[in-house]
Design an enzyme around this catalytic site. Structure first.
Site, PDB file in Angstrom:
ATOM      1  N   ASN A   9     -23.715 -35.987 -53.945  1.00 48.43           N
ATOM      2  CA  ASN A   9     -25.101 -35.732 -54.361  1.00 48.43           C
ATOM      3  C   ASN A   9     -25.973 -36.747 -53.629  1.00 48.43           C
ATOM      4  O   ASN A   9     -26.013 -37.918 -54.002  1.00 48.43           O
ATOM      5  CB  ASN A   9     -25.193 -35.896 -55.890  1.00 48.43           C
ATOM      6  N   LYS A  11     -29.125 -36.905 -53.458  1.00 52.83           N
ATOM      7  CA  LYS A  11     -30.399 -37.182 -54.142  1.00 52.83           C
ATOM      8  C   LYS A  11     -31.563 -37.120 -53.136  1.00 52.83           C
ATOM      9  O   LYS A  11     -31.516 -36.334 -52.204  1.00 52.83           O
ATOM     10  CB  LYS A  11     -30.316 -38.524 -54.882  1.00 52.83           C
ATOM     11  N   HIS A  95     -28.831 -32.479 -64.152  1.00 54.54           N
ATOM     12  CA  HIS A  95     -28.557 -33.885 -63.837  1.00 54.54           C
ATOM     13  C   HIS A  95     -29.463 -34.759 -64.704  1.00 54.54           C
ATOM     14  O   HIS A  95     -30.622 -34.422 -64.937  1.00 54.54           O
ATOM     15  CB  HIS A  95     -28.810 -34.149 -62.349  1.00 54.54           C
ATOM     16  N   GLU A  97     -31.060 -37.361 -64.169  1.00 51.72           N
ATOM     17  CA  GLU A  97     -32.331 -37.798 -63.565  1.00 51.72           C
ATOM     18  C   GLU A  97     -33.391 -36.716 -63.721  1.00 51.72           C
ATOM     19  O   GLU A  97     -34.567 -37.015 -63.923  1.00 51.72           O
ATOM     20  CB  GLU A  97     -32.108 -38.168 -62.090  1.00 51.72           C
ATOM     21  N   GLU A 167     -21.266 -37.248 -66.753  1.00 51.72           N
ATOM     22  CA  GLU A 167     -21.893 -38.393 -66.098  1.00 51.72           C
ATOM     23  C   GLU A 167     -22.587 -39.270 -67.140  1.00 51.72           C
ATOM     24  O   GLU A 167     -23.743 -39.025 -67.500  1.00 51.72           O
ATOM     25  CB  GLU A 167     -22.944 -37.910 -65.091  1.00 51.72           C
ATOM     26  N   GLY A 173     -25.509 -45.054 -60.830  1.00 46.73           N
ATOM     27  CA  GLY A 173     -26.258 -45.971 -59.977  1.00 46.73           C
ATOM     28  C   GLY A 173     -26.230 -47.421 -60.438  1.00 46.73           C
ATOM     29  O   GLY A 173     -26.978 -48.252 -59.932  1.00 46.73           O
ATOM     30  N   SER A 213     -21.083 -44.125 -60.548  1.00 46.45           N
ATOM     31  CA  SER A 213     -20.536 -45.264 -59.811  1.00 46.45           C
ATOM     32  C   SER A 213     -19.105 -45.045 -59.320  1.00 46.45           C
ATOM     33  O   SER A 213     -18.284 -45.969 -59.338  1.00 46.45           O
ATOM     34  CB  SER A 213     -20.628 -46.549 -60.653  1.00 46.45           C
TER      35      SER A 213
HETATM   36  P1  PGA Z   1     -23.817 -42.702 -58.505  1.00 50.14           P
HETATM   37  O1  PGA Z   1     -24.563 -41.346 -58.923  1.00 50.14           O
HETATM   38  O2  PGA Z   1     -22.514 -42.324 -57.878  1.00 50.14           O
HETATM   39  O3  PGA Z   1     -24.761 -43.362 -57.516  1.00 50.14           O
HETATM   40  O4  PGA Z   1     -23.639 -43.511 -59.746  1.00 50.14           O
HETATM   41  C1  PGA Z   1     -23.864 -40.269 -59.477  1.00 50.14           C
HETATM   42  C2  PGA Z   1     -24.810 -39.125 -59.780  1.00 50.14           C
HETATM   43  O5  PGA Z   1     -25.953 -39.384 -60.198  1.00 50.14           O
HETATM   44  O6  PGA Z   1     -24.467 -37.944 -59.612  1.00 50.14           O
END
Ligand code: PGA
Length: 260
Positions: A9, A11, A95, A97, A167, A173, A213
């Site tokens: 992903n 982003k 997601h 976010e 998640e 992140g 992560s």
């Molecule tokens: P990350 O993000 O691997 O940077 O923690 C995962 C995601 O948001 O899908």
């Protein structure tokens, strides 16, 4: 027998030149994909270019979001059919976010899930609790609510076409991943719910990915859990070498753990 799936992903990162370079690096490092599938979800602006780069490779193309209608007066939106036309079949939905920043509700996410299914794509339904919810012992309540609402009205025959992604928000992140045991516990719970909503056989075939992560260093242990069927990777998917390492670790451990 579930084949592990690793999704990158990207982003809101990457100019077209950067996206091309990253996709090329990943494609050239993954000419063969035994016992694992990989999908890249670049920003919309890079979908066509990345799609061309991946065209003759075993790596799939995906997208990070879509609207729930095929067409309409929705300024700034992208429909599932537009994505499928570009070959982006795997579509991330819900997601955290987007839930947080764009105010996406379970009800809206459910409409998107059903739209992607109706047009022949693969929805990846993302669920996960906040740090506070985990502290208060509400992890299962939260993910159960998101899963039930996200799959409302989806026929049992369509459930096998869905991918789930657990998640935990506190792990996205942050550099702090859920432990393999923490993730596996929630994955098992989600699979139990799918079993109730569809059937035990269907639930055994549905892939539940872990995200938050994921890095080359922890992929091996996470994917070694029989309940963890792959990874949704953010930050570490922006570097070809680290994404490649995660995919390779997933193939080995995922395959071995599931007797592939
Ligand atoms: P990350 O993000 O691997 O940077 O923690 C995962 C995601 O948001 O899908």
């Amino acid at each position: 027998m579930r084949t592990p799936l690793v999704i990158g992903n990207w982003k809101m990162y990457g100019t077209l030149a950067e996206a091309r370079a990253l996709a090329t690096g990943i494609r050239d490092g993954l000419t063969q994909l035994p016992h694992v599938e990989a999908v890249l979800c670049p920003p919309f602006t890079a979908l066509a270019a990345v799609g061309e780069i991946l065209a003759k490779s075993p790596i799939g193309l995906g997208a990070q979001n879509c609207h729930d209608e095929a067409a309409g007066p929705h300024t700034g939106e992208i429909s599932p059919t537009m994505l499928l036309e570009l070959g982006a079949r795997t579509i991330l939905l819900g997601h955290s976010e987007r839930r947080r920043e764009m105010g996406e509700t379970d009800e809206l996410i459910n409409r998107k899930v059903r739209a992607v299914l109706a047009h022949g794509g693969t929805p990846v339904l993302c669920v996960g609790e906040t740090e506070d919810e985990r502290r208060q012992g509400l992890t299962f309540t939260t993910v159960e609510g998101q899963l039930r609402a996200g799959l409302a009205g989806v026929g049992a025959e369509d459930v096998p076409r869905i991918v789930l992604a657990y998640e935990p928000i506190w792990a996205i992140g942050t550099g702090v991943n859920a432990t393999p045991a923490q993730a596996a516990e929630v994955h098992g719970y989600l699979r139990g719910l799918v079993s109730e909503l569809a059937s035990k056989e269907v639930a055994q075939g549905v892939r539940v990915l872990y995200g938050g992560s994921v890095k080359p260093e922890n992929a091996h242990a996470l994917l070694g859990q029989p309940e963890i069927d792959g990874a949704l990777v953010g930050g570490a998917s922006l570097n070809a070498q680290s994404f490649l390492a995660i995919v390779r670790n997933s193939a080995r451990t995922g395959g071995a753990a599931k007797g592939d």
